[in-house]
Design a protein around this motif. Structure first.
Motif, PDB file in Angstrom:
ATOM      1  N   LEU A  79      76.537  48.199 -80.843  1.00 22.58           N
ATOM      2  CA  LEU A  79      75.656  47.359 -81.660  1.00 22.58           C
ATOM      3  C   LEU A  79      76.308  46.009 -81.961  1.00 22.58           C
ATOM      4  N   LEU A  80      77.614  46.018 -82.265  1.00 21.09           N
ATOM      5  CA  LEU A  80      78.320  44.765 -82.557  1.00 21.09           C
ATOM      6  C   LEU A  80      78.361  43.873 -81.325  1.00 21.09           C
ATOM      7  N   MET A  81      78.646  44.455 -80.172  1.00 21.77           N
ATOM      8  CA  MET A  81      78.694  43.675 -78.934  1.00 21.77           C
ATOM      9  C   MET A  81      77.319  43.113 -78.577  1.00 21.77           C
ATOM     10  N   VAL A  82      76.278  43.905 -78.754  1.00 17.94           N
ATOM     11  CA  VAL A  82      74.921  43.440 -78.460  1.00 17.94           C
ATOM     12  C   VAL A  82      74.576  42.226 -79.323  1.00 17.94           C
ATOM     13  N   VAL A  83      74.866  42.311 -80.603  1.00 19.59           N
ATOM     14  CA  VAL A  83      74.555  41.204 -81.526  1.00 19.59           C
ATOM     15  C   VAL A  83      75.339  39.947 -81.159  1.00 19.59           C
ATOM     16  N   ILE A  84      76.623  40.113 -80.825  1.00 15.30           N
ATOM     17  CA  ILE A  84      77.483  38.959 -80.554  1.00 15.30           C
ATOM     18  C   ILE A  84      77.193  38.325 -79.194  1.00 15.30           C
ATOM     19  N   SER A  85      76.881  39.150 -78.188  1.00 16.26           N
ATOM     20  CA  SER A  85      76.783  38.622 -76.820  1.00 16.26           C
ATOM     21  C   SER A  85      75.388  38.182 -76.395  1.00 16.26           C
ATOM     22  N   ASN A  86      74.367  38.529 -77.144  1.00 16.18           N
ATOM     23  CA  ASN A  86      72.998  38.269 -76.683  1.00 16.18           C
ATOM     24  C   ASN A  86      72.584  36.801 -76.672  1.00 16.18           C
ATOM     25  N   ASP A  87      73.434  35.914 -77.194  1.00 12.46           N
ATOM     26  CA  ASP A  87      73.114  34.482 -77.127  1.00 12.46           C
ATOM     27  C   ASP A  87      73.749  33.813 -75.911  1.00 12.46           C
ATOM     28  N   GLY A  88      74.585  34.568 -75.162  1.00 11.51           N
ATOM     29  CA  GLY A  88      75.201  34.015 -73.957  1.00 11.51           C
ATOM     30  C   GLY A  88      76.332  33.051 -74.224  1.00 11.51           C
TER      31      GLY A  88
END
Length: 352
Positions: free
Chosen positions: A319-328
């Motif tokens: 969940l943390l990685m998804v939130v952080i990485s989804n802006d590219g």
């Protein structure tokens, strides 16, 4: 300079590993020699990956690095399963997910962010991988734990085997999607900007040969490394869970750690992300299922059932990685956040 140090450690470590094994040196001394040698070998795997990424592109290069890096962990885990260390294997799978998502990606963001204020990577790949991460870790790993409460042990093994087959099929389908049917469809602009202008350190054939030979040597050392775990655990008072989550995962994923950070430092974030996230997906959707199926040939079968602390830690990491990485995009502070999360979880597993 660093490459020379790794070359020296490897040149000394490989013969010492063989001599020490044959002469039955202290398990603690051998544990240190084995770990340092594997890490040194991982640096060569990282350099080979960089060469392949220049020749074949970031997706292929990252995939090959993840595959050869995870081959090390797969080999260690198979020997551990053969020795009946099911708990260590499950813990090492947990450690790989946490290590890749929090430690490898975290240090990549942090080190790269110290040199570049803002780094970009393929946002479409990030969003595609987010869905697979949620499926593999949050759904496929959670279901066996929930159902195992009501099922007999034999039925739990059957459920785990069925889920493993589905995971392997979906992982292969995901590779076919990214590398064949939709290759280049969601290409990041930076990926098209002449990565062929850069000269690779090694040619494709030499790079693949080095990856293959290094993996074989690591396989030999890994088999003997497994036999030192029990002594080291008693010497330091470490639990089986801590050894699996932290020690085995870090040593087994040394190749990804070295390669991803090096790629980020060179502002090749697409490769770094492919290594960190791609390796996590490979562990969750291929390595873990293969180990479940492989365990059927040993005396002690391994269900795909993790403890609640392991499941919560993995789901939180996803969940943390998804939130952080989804802006590219990434920066050093986001990297520090991921690293901090890893150490918080590490303390928890140490105290369990």
């Amino acid at each position: 300079m660093l490459n020379k140090i790794f070359a020296f450690v490897m040149a000394v470590g490989v013969p010492l590993s063989i001599i020490g094994t044959l002469m039955h040196w202290s398990s603690l001394i051998l544990f240190v020699i084995y770990c340092l040698t594997i890490i040194a070998l991982a640096s060569f795997m990282g350099r080979a990956t960089e060469s392949l990424a220049i020749v074949a592109g970031p997706q292929i290069g990252g995939l090959l690095n993840a595959t050869f890096g995870n081959a090390v962990e797969l080999i260690i885990s198979i020997f551990a399963l053969k020795a009946g260390l099911v708990g260590v294997v499950l813990a090492s799978l947990t450690g790989s997910v946490l290590g890749n998502l929090l430690l490898v990606a975290g240090f990549s963001f942090f080190i790269g962010g110290l040199k570049y204020k803002r780094q970009e990577f393929n946002v479409y790949d990030a969003r595609h991988n987010s869905g697979l991460l949620m499926f593999a870790v949050v759904i496929a790993f959670l279901i066996p734990e929930v159902f195992s409460m009501e099922l007999k042990k034999a039925d739990t093994i059957t459920l785990s085997t069925g889920i493993s087959i589905i995971l392997i099929f979906l992982y292969l389908a995901a590779l076919f999607f990214k590398l064949v049917t939709h290759r280049g469809v969601y290409q990041h602009d930076k990926e098209t900007e002449g990565h062929h202008e850069e000269e690779p350190e090694w040619g494709k054939g030499k790079a693949i040969a080095i990856l293959f030979i290094a993996t074989l040597i690591v396989a030999y050392i890994s088999e003997h490394l497994v036999h030192t775990f029990e002594f080291v655990a008693k010497s330091f008072g470490w639990t089986e869970l801590f050894i699996g989550v932290i020690i085995v995962a870090i040593v087994g994923n040394a190749a990804e750690h070295a390669s991803a950070v090096l790629m980020a430092f060179k502002n090749k974030m697409d490769v770094a992300m492919e290594i960190a996230i791609g390796s996590t997906l490979q562990v969750a959707m291929f390595v873990a299922p293969v180990l479940v199926i492989a365990s059927l040939f040993f005396d002690q079968h391994m269900p795909l059932v993790f403890s609640w602390p392991e499941l919560i830690a993995m789901a939180s990491s996803v969940l943390l990685m998804v939130v952080i990485s989804n802006d590219g995009e990434s920066n050093w502070f986001e990297g520090l956040t991921l690293i901090a999360a890893y150490f918080i979880m590490g303390i928890g597993f140490f105290l369990l």
